[in-house]
Motif scaffolding. Structure first.
Motif: not given
Ligand SMILES: [Ca+2]
Length: 120
Positions: A3, A6-7, A61, A63-65, A67, A87, A115
């Motif tokens: 991954r 980014v978001a 937050n 996180g990117d997973h 978001n 966030s 977020t």
């Protein structure tokens, strides 16, 4: 696949890791998998797709997973939870969810925006 994006839009198919959060979680989850005293969010409606289970009543937050990808959620805490666009509980207040409540679809205003969250 790693991954690295980014978001934003990440192909769900690429992400099968379930390391976000807590250890032994299955690759998919049903609402009842959300433990008591957790807030649980999913990427798709009806508690499907990617997910994140978080103990307690706040997450600064996600996180990117996940978001900006949440579409359904459960609040199994004893508190009302407010979900925010940015966030650290910033940006728009997207949704308020009472203790024990679930949202199989959080609706167009909040969809794919969450977020952070905390008790409110
Ligand atoms: Ca957001």
């Amino acid at each position: 696949m790693k991954r690295t994006l980014v978001a934003g839009v990440i192909a769900a198919a690429c992400v099968t890791a379930t390391t976000v959060g807590l250890g032994a979680t299955p690759a998919s989850a049903v609402p009842n998998d959300c433990p008591k005293k957790y807030v649980c969010v999913w990427g798709d409606s009806n508690y499907e797709g990617r997910f994140l289970f978080v103990p307690g009543t706040k997450r600064s937050n996600v996180g990117d997973h996940i978001n900006d990808q949440t579409t359904s959620l459960r609040n199994r805490t004893g508190s009302q939870i407010c979900f925010y666009d940015n966030s650290n509980y910033g940006g728009s207040l997207l949704s308020r969810v009472g203790p024990g409540e679930s949202r199989p679809n959080i609706g167009p205003t909040a969809n794919d925006r969450i977020t952070s969250w905390r008790a409110c």
